[in-house]
Design a protein around this motif. Structure first.
Motif, PDB file in Angstrom:
ATOM      1  N   ASN A  41       0.804  -1.068   0.203  1.00 57.40           N
ATOM      2  CA  ASN A  41       0.159  -0.153   0.081  1.00 57.40           C
ATOM      3  C   ASN A  41       0.798   1.416   0.034  1.00 57.40           C
ATOM      4  OD1 ASN A  41      -2.395  -1.641   0.148  1.00 57.40           O
ATOM      5  ND2 ASN A  41      -2.472  -1.512   2.408  1.00 57.40           N
ATOM      6  N   ASN A  42       2.058   1.250   0.578  1.00 56.65           N
ATOM      7  CA  ASN A  42       2.873   2.083   0.676  1.00 56.65           C
ATOM      8  C   ASN A  42       3.767   2.475  -0.667  1.00 56.65           C
ATOM      9  OD1 ASN A  42       2.039   2.826   3.264  1.00 56.65           O
ATOM     10  ND2 ASN A  42       3.493   1.360   4.010  1.00 56.65           N
ATOM     11  N   LEU A  43       3.706   1.500  -1.616  1.00 56.25           N
ATOM     12  CA  LEU A  43       4.523   1.575  -2.660  1.00 56.25           C
ATOM     13  C   LEU A  43       3.641   1.963  -3.912  1.00 56.25           C
ATOM     14  CD1 LEU A  43       7.249   0.742  -3.836  1.00 56.25           C
ATOM     15  CD2 LEU A  43       6.288  -1.377  -4.623  1.00 56.25           C
ATOM     16  N   THR A  44       3.797   3.460  -4.135  1.00 56.57           N
ATOM     17  CA  THR A  44       2.788   4.118  -4.910  1.00 56.57           C
ATOM     18  C   THR A  44       3.396   3.928  -6.553  1.00 56.57           C
ATOM     19  OG1 THR A  44       4.070   6.312  -4.504  1.00 56.57           O
ATOM     20  CG2 THR A  44       1.914   5.863  -3.161  1.00 56.57           C
ATOM     21  N   TRP A  45       2.912   2.596  -6.713  1.00 55.27           N
ATOM     22  CA  TRP A  45       2.953   2.524  -8.370  1.00 55.27           C
ATOM     23  C   TRP A  45       1.803   2.138  -8.724  1.00 55.27           C
ATOM     24  CZ3 TRP A  45       7.665  -1.709  -8.446  1.00 55.27           C
ATOM     25  CH2 TRP A  45       9.060  -1.133  -7.991  1.00 55.27           C
ATOM     26  N   TYR A  46       1.214   3.005  -9.784  1.00 52.41           N
ATOM     27  CA  TYR A  46      -0.117   2.895 -10.315  1.00 52.41           C
ATOM     28  C   TYR A  46      -0.045   2.143 -11.666  1.00 52.41           C
ATOM     29  CZ  TYR A  46      -0.879   6.210  -6.279  1.00 52.41           C
ATOM     30  OH  TYR A  46      -0.685   6.538  -5.365  1.00 52.41           O
ATOM     31  N   THR A  80       7.812   9.351 -11.284  1.00 51.26           N
ATOM     32  CA  THR A  80       6.857   9.940 -10.190  1.00 51.26           C
ATOM     33  C   THR A  80       6.710   9.073  -9.191  1.00 51.26           C
ATOM     34  OG1 THR A  80       4.897   9.776 -11.227  1.00 51.26           O
ATOM     35  CG2 THR A  80       6.188  11.818 -11.443  1.00 51.26           C
ATOM     36  N   TRP A  81       6.939   7.861  -9.405  1.00 49.32           N
ATOM     37  CA  TRP A  81       6.571   6.611  -8.469  1.00 49.32           C
ATOM     38  C   TRP A  81       7.658   6.567  -7.337  1.00 49.32           C
ATOM     39  CZ3 TRP A  81       5.423   2.168 -12.138  1.00 49.32           C
ATOM     40  CH2 TRP A  81       4.044   2.441 -13.061  1.00 49.32           C
ATOM     41  N   THR A  82       7.126   6.016  -6.009  1.00 48.65           N
ATOM     42  CA  THR A  82       7.857   5.794  -4.964  1.00 48.65           C
ATOM     43  C   THR A  82       9.149   4.956  -5.188  1.00 48.65           C
ATOM     44  OG1 THR A  82       5.880   5.635  -3.758  1.00 48.65           O
ATOM     45  CG2 THR A  82       7.889   4.784  -2.623  1.00 48.65           C
ATOM     46  N   GLY A  83      10.333   5.520  -4.901  1.00 48.51           N
ATOM     47  CA  GLY A  83      11.794   4.873  -5.023  1.00 48.51           C
ATOM     48  C   GLY A  83      12.160   4.894  -6.536  1.00 48.51           C
ATOM     49  N   CYS A 118      16.591   5.442 -14.145  1.00 49.35           N
ATOM     50  CA  CYS A 118      17.881   5.275 -14.046  1.00 49.35           C
ATOM     51  C   CYS A 118      18.369   4.901 -12.537  1.00 49.35           C
ATOM     52  CB  CYS A 118      18.776   6.571 -14.356  1.00 49.35           C
ATOM     53  SG  CYS A 118      18.342   7.860 -13.080  1.00 49.35           S
ATOM     54  N   LYS A 119      17.348   4.825 -11.815  1.00 53.07           N
ATOM     55  CA  LYS A 119      17.534   4.412 -10.352  1.00 53.07           C
ATOM     56  C   LYS A 119      16.067   3.933  -9.626  1.00 53.07           C
ATOM     57  CE  LYS A 119      18.724   6.794  -5.795  1.00 53.07           C
ATOM     58  NZ  LYS A 119      19.282   7.879  -5.144  1.00 53.07           N
ATOM     59  N   ILE A 120      16.376   2.792  -9.188  1.00 50.38           N
ATOM     60  CA  ILE A 120      15.171   2.277  -8.362  1.00 50.38           C
ATOM     61  C   ILE A 120      15.948   1.917  -6.855  1.00 50.38           C
ATOM     62  CG2 ILE A 120      13.829   0.048  -7.692  1.00 50.38           C
ATOM     63  CD1 ILE A 120      13.766  -0.238 -11.148  1.00 50.38           C
ATOM     64  N   ASP A 121      15.241   2.570  -5.897  1.00 51.90           N
ATOM     65  CA  ASP A 121      15.729   2.619  -4.505  1.00 51.90           C
ATOM     66  C   ASP A 121      14.348   2.308  -3.607  1.00 51.90           C
ATOM     67  OD1 ASP A 121      16.782   2.663  -1.745  1.00 51.90           O
ATOM     68  OD2 ASP A 121      17.635   4.796  -2.295  1.00 51.90           O
ATOM     69  N   VAL A 122      14.307   1.068  -3.355  1.00 53.96           N
ATOM     70  CA  VAL A 122      13.191   0.497  -2.514  1.00 53.96           C
ATOM     71  C   VAL A 122      13.739  -0.070  -1.042  1.00 53.96           C
ATOM     72  CG1 VAL A 122      11.350   0.369  -4.370  1.00 53.96           C
ATOM     73  CG2 VAL A 122      13.011  -1.562  -3.951  1.00 53.96           C
ATOM     74  N   PHE A 123      14.477   0.525  -0.516  1.00 55.47           N
ATOM     75  CA  PHE A 123      15.190   0.164   0.592  1.00 55.47           C
ATOM     76  C   PHE A 123      14.045   0.196   1.815  1.00 55.47           C
ATOM     77  CE2 PHE A 123      16.748   1.421   4.879  1.00 55.47           C
ATOM     78  CZ  PHE A 123      17.719   0.502   4.937  1.00 55.47           C
ATOM     79  N   ASN A 124      13.958  -1.183   2.426  1.00 51.67           N
ATOM     80  CA  ASN A 124      13.343  -1.475   3.530  1.00 51.67           C
ATOM     81  C   ASN A 124      11.730  -0.897   3.314  1.00 51.67           C
ATOM     82  OD1 ASN A 124      12.864  -2.252   6.048  1.00 51.67           O
ATOM     83  ND2 ASN A 124      13.122  -0.248   6.745  1.00 51.67           N
ATOM     84  N   ARG A 125      11.283  -1.665   2.255  1.00 53.38           N
ATOM     85  CA  ARG A 125       9.853  -1.179   1.962  1.00 53.38           C
ATOM     86  C   ARG A 125       8.794  -2.388   2.036  1.00 53.38           C
ATOM     87  NH1 ARG A 125       8.153   3.924   0.778  1.00 53.38           N
ATOM     88  NH2 ARG A 125      10.028   5.022  -0.206  1.00 53.38           N
ATOM     89  N   GLY A 126       9.558  -3.532   2.766  1.00 47.28           N
ATOM     90  CA  GLY A 126       8.623  -4.885   3.067  1.00 47.28           C
ATOM     91  C   GLY A 126       8.401  -5.698   1.716  1.00 47.28           C
ATOM     92  N   LEU A 127       8.770  -5.748   0.777  1.00 43.37           N
ATOM     93  CA  LEU A 127       8.666  -6.259  -0.428  1.00 43.37           C
ATOM     94  C   LEU A 127       8.915  -7.854  -0.147  1.00 43.37           C
ATOM     95  CD1 LEU A 127      10.101  -3.986  -3.214  1.00 43.37           C
ATOM     96  CD2 LEU A 127       7.682  -4.036  -2.085  1.00 43.37           C
ATOM     97  N   GLN A 128       8.076  -8.580  -0.624  1.00 42.23           N
ATOM     98  CA  GLN A 128       8.275  -9.970  -0.427  1.00 42.23           C
ATOM     99  C   GLN A 128       7.967 -10.713  -1.718  1.00 42.23           C
ATOM    100  OE1 GLN A 128       5.439 -11.502   2.702  1.00 42.23           O
ATOM    101  NE2 GLN A 128       5.870  -9.903   3.972  1.00 42.23           N
ATOM    102  N   ASN A 185      18.746  -0.474  -5.622  1.00 36.43           N
ATOM    103  CA  ASN A 185      18.671  -0.954  -4.063  1.00 36.43           C
ATOM    104  C   ASN A 185      17.543  -1.689  -3.573  1.00 36.43           C
ATOM    105  OD1 ASN A 185      19.275  -0.889  -1.390  1.00 36.43           O
ATOM    106  ND2 ASN A 185      19.290   1.247  -1.146  1.00 36.43           N
ATOM    107  N   LEU A 186      17.635  -2.765  -3.174  1.00 35.36           N
ATOM    108  CA  LEU A 186      16.633  -3.666  -3.033  1.00 35.36           C
ATOM    109  C   LEU A 186      17.118  -4.163  -1.508  1.00 35.36           C
ATOM    110  CD1 LEU A 186      16.251  -5.690  -6.165  1.00 35.36           C
ATOM    111  CD2 LEU A 186      14.995  -3.584  -5.399  1.00 35.36           C
TER     112      LEU A 186
END
Length: 157
Positions: free
Chosen positions: A58-63, A88-91, A101-111, A129-130
């Protein structure tokens, strides 16, 4: 015979113009930034859909990309307007051409796993960054497609 020779001479400039156009560095058989951005957005959404459902998503705002006019207003003020650009999406960050050019989803609880991550869809990614998620399984060999990658962090998964 003269008209045949003059016809060949008149045809030569057209061939030369076509050759110069095709060999120009501005004429490239790659998709535009918009289609690259769409491809990247679809790839990120596909990867997100492969995650195990949890509250962190829910906190990962990718639509989802809209299938209707993006300028249309929503009748409910509680619904957010979809953001079609992954920039414009989170991370997610993009270069000046609008490509991820950058994906930074550090500590987002992705499983989940990296198998659904379409590495080939991100030709310009430099930073991934995962760290500190709940990713598991082997790292797919397709990670080699990230030819511009200079920072990769998969620790604490």
């Amino acid at each position: 015979m003269t008209s045949f020779t003059s016809a060949k001479l008149c045809f030569l400039p057209y061939c030369l113009v076509i050759f110069m156009y095709v060999s120009s560095p501005n004429w490239v058989a790659f998709p535009s930034a918009t289609s690259t951005s769409d491809t990247e957005a679809k790839a990120l959404l596909k990867w997100k859909a492969s995650f195990f459902p949890n509250q962190a998503l829910n906190n990962l705002t990718w639509y989802d990309l809209p299938t209707h006019n993006i300028n249309a207003t929503n009748s409910s003020n509680t619904n957010r307007k979809p953001r079609t650009s992954p920039c414009t999406w989170t991370g997610v960050s993009c270069n000046s051409a609008g490509s991820v050019c950058k994906i930074d989803v550090f500590n987002r609880g992705l499983q989940g796993m990296l198998h659904e991550f379409s590495f080939l869809s991100f030709p310009n990614i430099e930073y991934l960054n995962l760290t500190s998620n709940k990713l598991f399984d082997a790292i797919p060999p397709q990670i080699n497609y990230l030819s511009k990658l200079h920072h990769l962090s998969l620790s604490d998964n």
